[in-house]
Design a protein around this motif. Structure first.
Motif, PDB file in Angstrom:
ATOM      1  N   ASP A  12       0.818  -1.211   0.000  1.00 57.49           N
ATOM      2  CA  ASP A  12       0.000   0.000   0.000  1.00 57.49           C
ATOM      3  C   ASP A  12       0.858   1.270   0.000  1.00 57.49           C
ATOM      4  OD1 ASP A  12       0.630  -0.944   2.639  1.00 57.49           O
ATOM      5  OD2 ASP A  12      -0.766   0.528   3.472  1.00 57.49           O
ATOM      6  N   GLU A  13       2.176   1.119   0.071  1.00 57.93           N
ATOM      7  CA  GLU A  13       3.076   2.277   0.028  1.00 57.93           C
ATOM      8  C   GLU A  13       3.619   2.445  -1.390  1.00 57.93           C
ATOM      9  OE1 GLU A  13       6.097   2.268   3.129  1.00 57.93           O
ATOM     10  OE2 GLU A  13       4.829   0.915   4.286  1.00 57.93           O
ATOM     11  N   GLY A  14       3.031   3.387  -2.112  1.00 56.48           N
ATOM     12  CA  GLY A  14       3.394   3.620  -3.507  1.00 56.48           C
ATOM     13  C   GLY A  14       4.852   3.972  -3.722  1.00 56.48           C
ATOM     14  N   ILE A  15       5.419   4.791  -2.839  1.00 56.70           N
ATOM     15  CA  ILE A  15       6.817   5.213  -2.985  1.00 56.70           C
ATOM     16  C   ILE A  15       7.741   4.005  -2.833  1.00 56.70           C
ATOM     17  CG2 ILE A  15       8.675   6.586  -1.940  1.00 56.70           C
ATOM     18  CD1 ILE A  15       6.438   8.687  -1.315  1.00 56.70           C
ATOM     19  N   PHE A  16       7.428   3.140  -1.869  1.00 58.25           N
ATOM     20  CA  PHE A  16       8.214   1.914  -1.688  1.00 58.25           C
ATOM     21  C   PHE A  16       8.159   1.067  -2.958  1.00 58.25           C
ATOM     22  CE2 PHE A  16       8.238  -2.627  -0.692  1.00 58.25           C
ATOM     23  CZ  PHE A  16       9.532  -2.754  -0.219  1.00 58.25           C
ATOM     24  N   LEU A  17       6.954   0.914  -3.531  1.00 56.13           N
ATOM     25  CA  LEU A  17       6.794   0.112  -4.750  1.00 56.13           C
ATOM     26  C   LEU A  17       7.583   0.694  -5.913  1.00 56.13           C
ATOM     27  CD1 LEU A  17       3.001  -0.834  -4.790  1.00 56.13           C
ATOM     28  CD2 LEU A  17       4.939  -2.376  -4.499  1.00 56.13           C
ATOM     29  N   ASP A  18       7.537   2.014  -6.051  1.00 56.10           N
ATOM     30  CA  ASP A  18       8.275   2.658  -7.147  1.00 56.10           C
ATOM     31  C   ASP A  18       9.766   2.368  -7.037  1.00 56.10           C
ATOM     32  OD1 ASP A  18       5.921   3.709  -8.183  1.00 56.10           O
ATOM     33  OD2 ASP A  18       6.167   5.654  -7.203  1.00 56.10           O
ATOM     34  N   LEU A  19      10.309   2.469  -5.820  1.00 52.28           N
ATOM     35  CA  LEU A  19      11.731   2.187  -5.603  1.00 52.28           C
ATOM     36  C   LEU A  19      12.051   0.714  -5.852  1.00 52.28           C
ATOM     37  CD1 LEU A  19      12.494   4.332  -2.438  1.00 52.28           C
ATOM     38  CD2 LEU A  19      13.503   4.595  -4.704  1.00 52.28           C
ATOM     39  N   LEU A  20      11.175  -0.158  -5.389  1.00 46.84           N
ATOM     40  CA  LEU A  20      11.356  -1.590  -5.581  1.00 46.84           C
ATOM     41  C   LEU A  20      11.406  -1.916  -7.076  1.00 46.84           C
ATOM     42  CD1 LEU A  20      11.305  -4.406  -3.994  1.00 46.84           C
ATOM     43  CD2 LEU A  20       8.921  -4.474  -4.681  1.00 46.84           C
ATOM     44  N   LYS A  21      10.443  -1.383  -7.815  1.00 50.40           N
ATOM     45  CA  LYS A  21      10.382  -1.610  -9.272  1.00 50.40           C
ATOM     46  C   LYS A  21      11.649  -1.087  -9.946  1.00 50.40           C
ATOM     47  CE  LYS A  21       7.572  -0.284 -13.309  1.00 50.40           C
ATOM     48  NZ  LYS A  21       7.295  -1.542 -13.982  1.00 50.40           N
ATOM     49  N   LEU A  22      12.023   0.132  -9.613  1.00 50.57           N
ATOM     50  CA  LEU A  22      13.216   0.754 -10.204  1.00 50.57           C
ATOM     51  C   LEU A  22      14.459  -0.099  -9.948  1.00 50.57           C
ATOM     52  CD1 LEU A  22      14.302   3.493 -11.512  1.00 50.57           C
ATOM     53  CD2 LEU A  22      14.936   4.068  -9.177  1.00 50.57           C
ATOM     54  N   ASN A  23      14.659  -0.493  -8.694  1.00 53.53           N
ATOM     55  CA  ASN A  23      15.853  -1.260  -8.327  1.00 53.53           C
ATOM     56  C   ASN A  23      15.877  -2.658  -8.930  1.00 53.53           C
ATOM     57  OD1 ASN A  23      17.296   0.673  -6.808  1.00 53.53           O
ATOM     58  ND2 ASN A  23      15.894   0.379  -5.113  1.00 53.53           N
ATOM     59  N   LEU A  24      14.734  -3.325  -8.969  1.00 56.04           N
ATOM     60  CA  LEU A  24      14.698  -4.669  -9.544  1.00 56.04           C
ATOM     61  C   LEU A  24      14.856  -4.629 -11.064  1.00 56.04           C
ATOM     62  CD1 LEU A  24      11.975  -6.519  -7.436  1.00 56.04           C
ATOM     63  CD2 LEU A  24      14.458  -6.772  -7.312  1.00 56.04           C
ATOM     64  N   GLU A  25      14.229  -3.659 -11.703  1.00 55.95           N
ATOM     65  CA  GLU A  25      14.338  -3.575 -13.164  1.00 55.95           C
ATOM     66  C   GLU A  25      15.730  -3.122 -13.607  1.00 55.95           C
ATOM     67  OE1 GLU A  25      10.887  -1.485 -14.704  1.00 55.95           O
ATOM     68  OE2 GLU A  25       9.727  -3.357 -14.637  1.00 55.95           O
TER      69      GLU A  25
END
Length: 128
Positions: A12-25
């Motif tokens: 539910d934390e959008g900022i966390f998800l954005d960082l996760l996506k960026l780092n994994l991709e």
């Protein structure tokens, strides 16, 4: 060229998800789809066909454990690897905690550690 593994991340934390996506991709190994609710993620399962799911535990509406139960009810998703990320764990437990056959990792987590866990789940060592 090897196909990128698909990861569905739910938190539910959008900022966390954005960082996760960026780092994994950034590793160029994964295609990551992010959803901010378990309800949306359940719909995304059909469209995205992930190889692995990462979910938070504490979320409004359907929480992580209930989300996992619903994923497991879907025939084609019964054996999909699921990693639970949570701020409820002591960050010193960096190796994670295995509960109910699911790996629980502490937030925040270093990308390197998360990638290691993802790879271990996607490419399990065969048992003799």
């Amino acid at each position: 060229l090897k196909r990128k593994r698909r990861i569905l991340a739910v938190d539910d934390e959008g900022i966390f998800l954005d960082l996760l996506k960026l780092n994994l991709e950034k590793t160029r190994r994964y295609e990551v789809r992010i959803e901010t609710s378990a309800e949306k993620a359940l719909t995304a399962l059909d469209e995205f066909h992930p190889d692995l799911v990462i979910t938070d535990i504490v979320m409004p509406g359907i929480d992580g454990p209930e989300f996992v139960n619903r994923v497991r009810e879907i025939e084609s998703m019964r054996s999909i690897p699921i990693i639970m990320l949570t701020a409820l764990l002591d960050p010193e437990a960096s190796q994670g905690v295995n509960r109910d056959g699911l790996l629980h990792l502490a937030k925040p987590i270093k990308t390197k550690e998360l990638v290691h866990c993802i790879e271990a789940h996607l490419n399990p060592t065969p048992r003799p």
